[in-house]
Design an enzyme around this catalytic site. Structure first.
Site, PDB file in Angstrom:
ATOM      1  N   LYS A 483      -2.762  -3.411   8.279  1.00 18.51           N
ATOM      2  CA  LYS A 483      -2.438  -2.120   7.516  1.00 18.51           C
ATOM      3  C   LYS A 483      -3.573  -1.293   7.507  1.00 18.51           C
ATOM      4  CE  LYS A 483      -0.440   1.322   4.763  1.00 18.51           C
ATOM      5  NZ  LYS A 483       0.538   1.194   3.536  1.00 18.51           N
ATOM      6  N   ASP A 485      -6.199   1.243   7.104  1.00 16.07           N
ATOM      7  CA  ASP A 485      -5.985   2.469   6.831  1.00 16.07           C
ATOM      8  C   ASP A 485      -7.423   3.453   6.785  1.00 16.07           C
ATOM      9  OD1 ASP A 485      -4.881   4.761   4.883  1.00 16.07           O
ATOM     10  OD2 ASP A 485      -4.377   3.569   3.290  1.00 16.07           O
ATOM     11  N   ASP A 555       2.377   9.278   5.471  1.00 19.58           N
ATOM     12  CA  ASP A 555       3.307   8.921   3.731  1.00 19.58           C
ATOM     13  C   ASP A 555       4.539   9.349   3.256  1.00 19.58           C
ATOM     14  OD1 ASP A 555       1.325   7.260   3.071  1.00 19.58           O
ATOM     15  OD2 ASP A 555       0.317   8.398   2.543  1.00 19.58           O
TER      16      ASP A 555
HETATM   17  C1  DGJ Z   1      -2.620   5.514   1.630  1.00 21.89           C
HETATM   18  C2  DGJ Z   1      -1.437   5.300   2.974  1.00 21.89           C
HETATM   19  O1  DGJ Z   1      -0.839   5.802   4.102  1.00 21.89           O
HETATM   20  C3  DGJ Z   1      -0.097   4.302   1.887  1.00 21.89           C
HETATM   21  O2  DGJ Z   1       0.719   4.024   3.083  1.00 21.89           O
HETATM   22  C4  DGJ Z   1      -0.974   3.757   0.930  1.00 21.89           C
HETATM   23  O3  DGJ Z   1      -1.106   2.350   1.990  1.00 21.89           O
HETATM   24  C5  DGJ Z   1      -2.189   3.915   0.147  1.00 21.89           C
HETATM   25  N1  DGJ Z   1      -2.897   4.500   0.805  1.00 21.89           N
HETATM   26  C6  DGJ Z   1      -2.878   2.558  -0.205  1.00 21.89           C
HETATM   27  O4  DGJ Z   1      -3.853   3.358  -0.737  1.00 21.89           O
END
Ligand code: DGJ
Length: 752
Positions: A483, A485, A555
């Site tokens: 993932k 980010d 989120d």
């Molecule tokens: C933002 C992401 O969208 C969340 O799902 C998570 O991974 C956090 N960052 C972690 O810092």
């Protein structure tokens, strides 16, 4: 499918069986736009001697300026163009602008030659749609030349055999001895002959991404864009024009989509003659590209989709094209593993035992992939430190990522890892060693977002260092999923790696650096499934889909909120690209309590997974989760690879509905969701779509309870009767009243 050239009239006709795109060389050698829409007769299908140049209307309009002395019929202001310039009788927004050493911005790119080729050449260092075989697409590359500055402009167009889409980009080449500054370089510009459209855009903010916004086109400029350094939560690089009467199932719609993840502009300019000029590309603000002798600059790709059959048809073209000819790699055609992510279960508070406990419970109910989110590396115990130090934190994970990944694999699950490679905290070893590696401007304050700073990915040495540190972790352990980010927008966008005159290139060079790192990692680790993320859906764009075939949609995991977010996202992006999880209640973003059933019923329409500690659920809830996972495993091929239809919009009322149909029309799944309950509500029918009118379908509620047998014709024309949504008089279901936050799935299977 093919591209025809009428040499006598210098007209190019790109067509497949359903659409046509026509452009021509104008009297002054520049390119004019003739037509984009349903297919027109090609050469050989038209009456002898007929051609399409009459579509240019050269008429005099008072107060205009004209190109040729004594001639009042040729003003670029009134000629529909293909890639217009400013300053030579056209007063609308241009597609490009080049500042020359003498201070002039006037250019004159005229037709020099063209090439028609089978297939589609790759774009260097940029994401783009592709053809797997030469007979799937044809490409036209038209070279225009400006003699005075000795520069070339190549406009490339690809038409696909199986998708009603044209992919475009432009490339500038400086062959002269003087430097050129490109201050605007759109990926597409098109002049449409009228303005009878509504403009649709996907707009929002963190946790309410890609809400559908519709407005009628009005004279002047209407635009969306991003100056944040990434495509952003606020607007998506998508602009749709539809006729006022067009709806989901009928009418004309044109979708414009930019295959890019950085600053962008998408605009429609309606002039006073009701011509609509749509342009889309890198945002010209803060963009200034020095093109030295011998250098070239290639714009990102833009994709234009034409649909005569409504917005669903337009979206289905985007879905099919982006799912099969933009996304790449091992995972492209596979159903996606059902995952559990520990973020909302633990945030930064975890150790190996806690993670293993979460993983074991998840494995017991059928979850296939365990994803370890933020906090596994360096001194990362909160969002104030450690970012940039990609070494496992052995206080939390005594056996590192290697040890944990082995234990997860031993359970029979795949193992996934969170990274945020483009950032650093100042409290990190990386920053302490290289304080000049963050984007900044000397002598100016450095603004932060979430206590972090953006690494200067325009510099190769920075990308190399991050590549080496994360590749070391990946080589040493067994990681199946990443993932990726990205949690803040760019500010003070300056780089120590480039001279003053090249600082206008940094936003774009940053994105090129991100793409480069993605490409290197996915090439070395082709088995890894990448999911992009940017504080949820802050970089959910076609550029990212080229590297990561799925993206964390938002989120916000509340089931009600997700109806709007997923519905909006579906206008351009395939269902299989939408990360969608069931999370805990009260929901962590809006504190709403929705049923586990509704949370599952919404999350099915995506990649599906869980974002909570399943160990905190009751035995009854765990049994329900087990059932959800079994349901998703049974139906995910249909959901993720079927044809998706929007039926009822969450932006229009209390009830949302959508459905997917398999390619052979033998299976379908309909999702209906009601947010608030009411008594004695009006009768409800859902007219389904995409079924086989002559087939008999057995319909089961939630795949279990018989709801009767119906022909496809009835379901599409009379509709599926869903009136028993309403409470009060509604039958009790599984011992519960139908109430707020209510959902139902209808599973359809053709008999025989
Ligand atoms: C933002 C992401 O969208 C969340 O799902 C998570 O991974 C956090 N960052 C972690 O810092």
């Amino acid at each position: 499918m093919g591209i025809q050239y009428d040499a006598k009239h210098q007209v190019f006709h790109l067509c497949n069986d359903r659409i046509s795109y026509l452009l021509a060389v104008l009297r002054n050698g520049q390119l004019g736009q003739l037509y984009f829409g349903s297919r027109l007769p090609a050469a050989g299908e038209m009456p002898k001697g007929h051609d399409y140049t009459y579509l240019f209307e050269g008429v005099k309009r008072a107060t205009s300026s004209y190109v040729y002395e004594g001639d009042f019929t040729f003003s670029l202001e009134h000629v529909r163009q293909e890639y217009p310039a400013y300053g030579t009788t056209d007063y609308r927004m241009p597609a490009f602008e080049i500042r020359q050493e003498d201070g002039s911005r006037i250019t004159d790119f005229v037709y020099a030659s063209h090439e028609i080729m089978d297939g589609k050449p790759k774009l260097q260092g940029l994401p783009a749609t592709y053809a797997e075989r030469a007979d799937e697409a044809q490409t036209l590359a038209i070279t225009l030349r400006d003699e005075k500055i000795d520069a070339e402009l190549v406009l490339s167009y690809t038409i696909f055999r199986d998708f009603d889409a044209i992919a475009r980009h432009a490339c500038f080449q400086n062959n002269g001895s003087a430097g050129l500054d490109i201050t605007r370089a759109m990926s597409l510009s098109i002049d449409l002959p009228d303005a009878d459209y509504e403009m649709l855009q996907l707009s929002g903010w963190w946790a309410r991404e890609r809400h559908l916004v519709t407005r009628p086109l009005a004279p002047g400029i209407q635009s969306v864009g991003s100056l944040r350094g990434h495509s952003g939560h606020v607007h998506n690089p998508l602009l749709i024009l539809k006729r006022p009467h067009t709806d989901e199932s009928q009418g004309e719609a044109i979708g414009f989509s930019l295959v890019y993840s950085g600053n962008f502009l998408a605009q429609a300019e309606v002039d006073t003659m009701d011509v609509t000029r749509v342009s889309m590309g890198i945002h010209p603000h803060a963009f200034d590209w020095c093109l030295a002798r011998g250098e070239h600059f290639q714009t990102p790709e833009a994709v234009m989709v034409y649909a005569a059959g409504g917005l669903n048809a337009m979206s289905q073209t985007f879905h099919a094209l982006y799912r099969t000819r933009l996304a790449r790699g091992t995972w492209r055609d596979k159903v996606r593993p059902i995952l559990i992510n520990n973020w909302e279960a633990t945030y930064f508070d975890f150790d190996e035992d806690k993670l293993l406990k979460i993983a074991r419970t998840a494995h017991d109910v059928g979850v296939e992939l365990f994803v370890l989110d933020d906090g596994w590396f360096g001194a990362r115990c909160s969002d104030t430190s450690g970012l940039g130090d990609w070494q496992p934190n052995t206080d939390r994970l005594p056996n590192g990522i290697k040890g944990l990944s082995e234990k997860i694999h031993a359970l029979g699950m795949k193992f996934g890892l969170w990274v945020e490679l483009e950032m650093a905290n100042k409290d990190s070893d990386l920053y302490r060693a290289h304080p000049d590696w963050i984007l900044h401007v000397d002598g100016r304050r450095e603004s932060h977002g979430r206590n972090q700073y953006v690494l200067d990915f325009s510099r190769k040495e920075v990308v190399d260092c991050i590549h080496d540190s994360i590749a070391k972790v990946l080589r040493a352990s067994s990681v199946d999923y990443i993932k990726w980010d990205m949690n803040r927008s760019i500010t003070e966008c300056g780089s120590k790696g480039f001279p003053a005159k090249r600082q206008g290139e940094i936003f774009h060079r940053y994105i090129l650096g991100v793409y480069d790192l993605y490409e290197r990692l996915r090439t070395e680790f082709p088995h890894i499934l990448f999911e992009s993320c940017a504080s949820g859906g802050g970089r959910f764009d076609p550029g990212m889909l080229y590297y990561a075939p799925q993206a964390w949609t938002s989120d916000d995991t509340d089931a009600v909120e997700r109806l709007s977010i997923q519905y909006g996202t579906s206008y351009a992006y395939p269902i299989v690209s939408m990360g969608s999880h069931v999370s805990a209640v009260p929901n962590h973003q809006v504190f709403r309590e929705t049923s586990l059933k509704m949370r599952g019923d919404v999350a099915y329409f995506g990649t599906f997974g869980y974002e909570l500690d399943l160990g905190t659920l009751s035995a009854e809830e765990l049994a329900e989760v087990r059932g959800q996972i079994a349901f998703m495993k049974e139906h995910r091929e249909l959901i993720q690879h079927g044809t998706f239809y929007r039926l009822k919009s969450p932006f229009a009322g209390n009830v949302t509905a959508w459905m997917v149909v398999s390619a052979d029309k033998k299976k379908a799944l309909v999702g209906c969701y009601k947010v608030l309950n009411s008594t004695c509500s009006p009768f409800q029918r859902l007219r389904l779509q995409g079924l086989d009118a002559r087939a008999d379908y057995a319909v089961k509620i939630d795949g279990r309870t018989d709801f009767g047998d119906y022909t496809g014709a009835e379901l599409m024309r009379a509709g599926l009767v869903t009136s028993d949504f309403s409470a009060g008089e509604a039958p009790r279901e599984a011992g519960k009243h139908c109430t707020d936050y209510w959902s139902r799935l209808y599973v359809l299977k053709a008999k025989g």
